[in-house]
Scaffold this motif. Sequence first.
Motif, PDB file in Angstrom:
ATOM      1  N   VAL A  79       0.856  -1.179   0.000  1.00 25.53           N
ATOM      2  CA  VAL A  79       0.000   0.000   0.000  1.00 25.53           C
ATOM      3  C   VAL A  79       0.897   1.235   0.000  1.00 25.53           C
ATOM      4  CG1 VAL A  79      -1.930  -1.110   1.198  1.00 25.53           C
ATOM      5  CG2 VAL A  79      -0.182   0.051   2.520  1.00 25.53           C
ATOM      6  N   THR A  80       0.338   2.343  -0.425  1.00 26.21           N
ATOM      7  CA  THR A  80       1.109   3.584  -0.419  1.00 26.21           C
ATOM      8  C   THR A  80       1.314   4.039   1.023  1.00 26.21           C
ATOM      9  OG1 THR A  80      -0.857   4.958  -0.507  1.00 26.21           O
ATOM     10  CG2 THR A  80       0.101   4.284  -2.625  1.00 26.21           C
ATOM     11  N   PRO A  81       2.322   4.818   1.280  1.00 26.68           N
ATOM     12  CA  PRO A  81       2.522   5.339   2.637  1.00 26.68           C
ATOM     13  C   PRO A  81       1.310   6.152   3.124  1.00 26.68           C
ATOM     14  CG  PRO A  81       4.508   5.649   1.348  1.00 26.68           C
ATOM     15  CD  PRO A  81       3.445   5.160   0.403  1.00 26.68           C
ATOM     16  N   GLU A  82       0.658   6.859   2.219  1.00 24.83           N
ATOM     17  CA  GLU A  82      -0.515   7.647   2.607  1.00 24.83           C
ATOM     18  C   GLU A  82      -1.657   6.751   3.075  1.00 24.83           C
ATOM     19  OE1 GLU A  82       1.045   8.016  -0.392  1.00 24.83           O
ATOM     20  OE2 GLU A  82       2.134   9.865   0.074  1.00 24.83           O
ATOM     21  N   LEU A  83      -1.923   5.661   2.328  1.00 24.06           N
ATOM     22  CA  LEU A  83      -2.986   4.733   2.724  1.00 24.06           C
ATOM     23  C   LEU A  83      -2.632   4.047   4.031  1.00 24.06           C
ATOM     24  CD1 LEU A  83      -5.640   3.290   2.280  1.00 24.06           C
ATOM     25  CD2 LEU A  83      -4.454   1.682   0.776  1.00 24.06           C
ATOM     26  N   ARG A  84      -1.387   3.664   4.189  1.00 21.72           N
ATOM     27  CA  ARG A  84      -0.948   3.033   5.437  1.00 21.72           C
ATOM     28  C   ARG A  84      -1.196   3.964   6.615  1.00 21.72           C
ATOM     29  NH1 ARG A  84       4.136   2.965   8.282  1.00 21.72           N
ATOM     30  NH2 ARG A  84       4.304   1.073   9.523  1.00 21.72           N
ATOM     31  N   GLY A  85      -0.895   5.229   6.435  1.00 23.86           N
ATOM     32  CA  GLY A  85      -1.137   6.202   7.492  1.00 23.86           C
ATOM     33  C   GLY A  85      -2.608   6.328   7.828  1.00 23.86           C
ATOM     34  N   ARG A  86      -3.464   6.370   6.800  1.00 22.44           N
ATOM     35  CA  ARG A  86      -4.911   6.470   7.034  1.00 22.44           C
ATOM     36  C   ARG A  86      -5.437   5.238   7.759  1.00 22.44           C
ATOM     37  NH1 ARG A  86      -5.317   8.110   1.374  1.00 22.44           N
ATOM     38  NH2 ARG A  86      -6.565   6.271   1.013  1.00 22.44           N
ATOM     39  N   ILE A  87      -4.926   4.065   7.391  1.00 25.90           N
ATOM     40  CA  ILE A  87      -5.359   2.826   8.053  1.00 25.90           C
ATOM     41  C   ILE A  87      -4.951   2.837   9.520  1.00 25.90           C
ATOM     42  CG2 ILE A  87      -5.012   0.325   8.134  1.00 25.90           C
ATOM     43  CD1 ILE A  87      -4.676   0.458   5.040  1.00 25.90           C
ATOM     44  N   LYS A  88      -3.706   3.242   9.792  1.00 25.13           N
ATOM     45  CA  LYS A  88      -3.228   3.270  11.178  1.00 25.13           C
ATOM     46  C   LYS A  88      -4.015   4.270  12.018  1.00 25.13           C
ATOM     47  CE  LYS A  88       1.173   2.884  12.011  1.00 25.13           C
ATOM     48  NZ  LYS A  88       2.630   3.089  12.016  1.00 25.13           N
ATOM     49  N   ILE A  89      -4.331   5.430  11.453  1.00 21.94           N
ATOM     50  CA  ILE A  89      -5.113   6.436  12.186  1.00 21.94           C
ATOM     51  C   ILE A  89      -6.513   5.917  12.462  1.00 21.94           C
ATOM     52  CG2 ILE A  89      -6.188   8.710  11.977  1.00 21.94           C
ATOM     53  CD1 ILE A  89      -3.571   9.600  10.541  1.00 21.94           C
ATOM     54  N   ALA A  90      -7.131   5.276  11.462  1.00 20.84           N
ATOM     55  CA  ALA A  90      -8.481   4.734  11.656  1.00 20.84           C
ATOM     56  C   ALA A  90      -8.478   3.673  12.756  1.00 20.84           C
ATOM     57  CB  ALA A  90      -8.999   4.138  10.345  1.00 20.84           C
ATOM     58  N   ALA A  91      -7.490   2.806  12.751  1.00 20.54           N
ATOM     59  CA  ALA A  91      -7.407   1.769  13.786  1.00 20.54           C
ATOM     60  C   ALA A  91      -7.223   2.399  15.158  1.00 20.54           C
ATOM     61  CB  ALA A  91      -6.264   0.803  13.477  1.00 20.54           C
ATOM     62  N   PHE A  92      -6.359   3.403  15.249  1.00 24.49           N
ATOM     63  CA  PHE A  92      -6.116   4.074  16.530  1.00 24.49           C
ATOM     64  C   PHE A  92      -7.397   4.729  17.047  1.00 24.49           C
ATOM     65  CE2 PHE A  92      -4.966   7.872  18.958  1.00 24.49           C
ATOM     66  CZ  PHE A  92      -4.213   7.298  19.959  1.00 24.49           C
ATOM     67  N   ARG A  93      -8.120   5.407  16.158  1.00 26.62           N
ATOM     68  CA  ARG A  93      -9.367   6.066  16.571  1.00 26.62           C
ATOM     69  C   ARG A  93     -10.415   5.065  17.035  1.00 26.62           C
ATOM     70  NH1 ARG A  93      -9.706  10.639  11.823  1.00 26.62           N
ATOM     71  NH2 ARG A  93      -8.252  12.086  12.812  1.00 26.62           N
ATOM     72  N   ARG A  94     -10.392   3.873  16.466  1.00 27.00           N
ATOM     73  CA  ARG A  94     -11.349   2.825  16.861  1.00 27.00           C
ATOM     74  C   ARG A  94     -10.884   2.052  18.083  1.00 27.00           C
ATOM     75  NH1 ARG A  94     -12.783   0.260  10.913  1.00 27.00           N
ATOM     76  NH2 ARG A  94     -13.440   2.228   9.981  1.00 27.00           N
ATOM     77  N   GLY A  95      -9.667   2.303  18.503  1.00 24.20           N
ATOM     78  CA  GLY A  95      -9.142   1.619  19.683  1.00 24.20           C
ATOM     79  C   GLY A  95      -8.797   0.164  19.435  1.00 24.20           C
TER      80      GLY A  95
END
Length: 83
Positions: free
Chosen positions: A44-60
């Motif tokens: 995945v692109t670094p941008e998508l990886r970042g969005r995935i990690k942020i979404a996971a963090f926000r969901r706990g």
Amino acid sequence: MTDRVSKPAFAARPATPDAWVRTQDVAPPRGAADTFSARLTIDVTPELRGRIKIAAFRRGETVADMVRALLLREFPDTEGTAS
């Protein structure tokens, strides 16, 4: 003089990707659920990886748990159902 204790060497990667895929399964790392026995690698692109990690963090939750849930939702077990 004291004897040197040799340290175990790190495991080397197989020479070819095919050999890597076909190697014997090893025990999952400590703390991993026994039900997960295969690793899936995607690019995945670094941008998508970042969005995935942020979404996971926000969901706990962890990225791995979030992706497992996504895959289970998109590819449900159809064993035993008529098509």
